[in-house]
Design an enzyme around this catalytic site. Structure first.
Site, mmCIF file in Angstrom:
data_model
loop_
_atom_site.group_PDB
_atom_site.id
_atom_site.type_symbol
_atom_site.label_atom_id
_atom_site.label_comp_id
_atom_site.label_asym_id
_atom_site.label_seq_id
_atom_site.Cartn_x
_atom_site.Cartn_y
_atom_site.Cartn_z
ATOM 1 N N CYS A 112 25.057 -13.956 10.121
ATOM 2 C CA CYS A 112 26.447 -14.835 9.946
ATOM 3 C C CYS A 112 27.433 -14.514 9.010
ATOM 4 O O CYS A 112 28.381 -14.839 8.864
ATOM 5 C CB CYS A 112 25.954 -16.211 10.024
ATOM 6 S SG CYS A 112 25.014 -16.796 11.436
ATOM 7 N N HIS A 254 32.476 -19.972 8.056
ATOM 8 C CA HIS A 254 31.361 -19.842 9.219
ATOM 9 C C HIS A 254 31.162 -20.813 9.708
ATOM 10 O O HIS A 254 30.483 -21.891 8.944
ATOM 11 C CB HIS A 254 30.236 -18.908 8.529
ATOM 12 C CG HIS A 254 28.868 -19.318 9.262
ATOM 13 N ND1 HIS A 254 27.792 -19.410 8.555
ATOM 14 C CD2 HIS A 254 28.384 -19.300 10.486
ATOM 15 C CE1 HIS A 254 26.717 -19.629 9.331
ATOM 16 N NE2 HIS A 254 27.049 -19.616 10.804
ATOM 17 N N ASN A 284 27.789 -22.221 16.943
ATOM 18 C CA ASN A 284 27.714 -21.337 15.806
ATOM 19 C C ASN A 284 27.701 -19.820 16.666
ATOM 20 O O ASN A 284 26.661 -19.424 17.298
ATOM 21 C CB ASN A 284 26.817 -21.402 15.140
ATOM 22 C CG ASN A 284 26.393 -20.336 13.960
ATOM 23 O OD1 ASN A 284 27.004 -19.300 13.918
ATOM 24 N ND2 ASN A 284 25.456 -20.613 13.071
#
Length: 343
Positions: A112, A254, A284
């Site tokens: 990520c 993020h 996500n």
């Protein structure tokens, strides 16, 4: 004066299939209320049969190139944890499909945090004069590595791609990247992992349900480490940029989950209305998370030319990073809903 990397193009793509919390509740032990209260996510996009990370990357990359005026680039970086194949890298074929002949292209794996790692790498290439225009893509199809019935991971992640184009420019102009800081701690590698499928633990064709073939995450520990690292690294970047908390117009983090974003924003002294937030609609999206959130924020009026912006992320490895920039006057190509396909 040394040149800075300047953001001059932005594109986004989300696959067409929407999976709601109610859809997941029909196939696993969960409810819409359980997912929403813990993550803030209500729905996510997932790839259909035959659609790969590379397909998503091509869509987002093409839109970023168009947003930047269509000029060719001389480097392509693809941040992803879900490449089309273990070998070769996905980026060269993405570049080929975008018509970028003989252009160097490579994959970057930092989960990520991948987009921020790629942003720093692209900025360094430009500052050194090794590249004049760079296409940086963050793309992931995390739905392809999730255990179907794992309610600890499947409700959280979605698929998508976001991309930016960077060019050389002056440090003080809109779009110029400011300071960036990256970090990692390999002792935390088991917090976020896919154990099997690499050289240490190859997949066994005799065991189709081999333990370790799916993505796993130790949620509580990840929460604690993510909040601490994202807060610290973002504070460091803000201070290096010479900004006070009240100077920051937008935090683009993020999109891990709403609780993490709220905790980081609170520690940074930023109200949630100054934080880009669209995980409720996409989940996500890993390496695609930050560029997708930027594109969404521009579309909603949350990012305007001249805004002082902080970017931050935490990912597997463990990895983390943050960067600062002043937002340019660019119009991202929208995410759209048309079908992505190879070829």
């Amino acid at each position: 004066m040394q040149k800075s990397a300047v953001l001059c193009g932005l594109g986004a793509y989300l696959p067409e299939t929407v999976v709601t919390n109610d859809d997941l509740a029909e196939i696993m032990d969960t409810t819409d209320e359980w997912i929403t209260s813990r993550t803030g996510i209500r729905e996510r996009r997932v790839v259909g049969p035959g659609i790969s990370t590379g397909d998503l990357a091509v869509r987002a990359g093409a839109r970023a190139l168009k947003s930047a005026g269509g000029e060719p680039v001389d480097l392509v970086i693809l941040a992803t944890t879900t490449p089309d194949h273990p070998c070769p890298a996905t980026a060269p074929f993405v570049a080929h499909r975008l018509g970028l002949v003989d252009t160097p292209a490579w994959d970057l794996s930092a989960v990520c945090s991948g987009f921020l790692y790629g942003l720093t790498a692209a900025s360094s290439f430009i500052a050194a004069g090794a590249a004049r225009r760079v296409l940086l893509i963050g793309a992931d199809a995390f739905s392809t590595i999730l255990a179907p019935a794992d309610r600890g991971t499947r409700p959280i992640f979605g698929d998508g791609a976001g991309a930016v184009v960077l060019r050389p420019g002056d440090p003080g102009e809109p779009g110029a990247l400011g300071p960036s800081v990256l970090g990692s701690d390999g002792s935390l590698r088991e917090l976020i992992t896919v154990q099997a499928g690499g050289s240490r633990e190859p997949l066994d064709p005799a065991e189709p349900d081999q333990e370790g073939r799916y993505f796993t995450m130790q949620g509580r520990s990840v929460f604690r480490h993510a909040v601490a690292r994202m807060t610290a690294v973002t504070e460091e970047v803000r201070e290096r940029a010479g900004w006070r908390p009240e100077d920051v117009d937008c935090l683009v983090a993020h999109q891990a989950n709403r609780r993490i974003l709220q905790a980081v924003a609170e520690r940074l002294g930023l109200p949630m209305e100054r934080c880009a937030l669209h995980l409720d609609r996409v989940g996500n999206t890993a390496a695609a998370s930050i560029p997708l959130a930027m594109a969404d924020a521009v579309g909603r009026g949350g990012l305007l030319p001249g805004h002082r912006v902080l970017l931050t992320a935490y990912g597997g490895g463990a990895t983390w990073g943050a960067a600062a920039l002043t937002w340019p006057d660019i119009t991202p190509q929208p995410d759209g809903r048309e079908r992505a396909s190879e070829g």
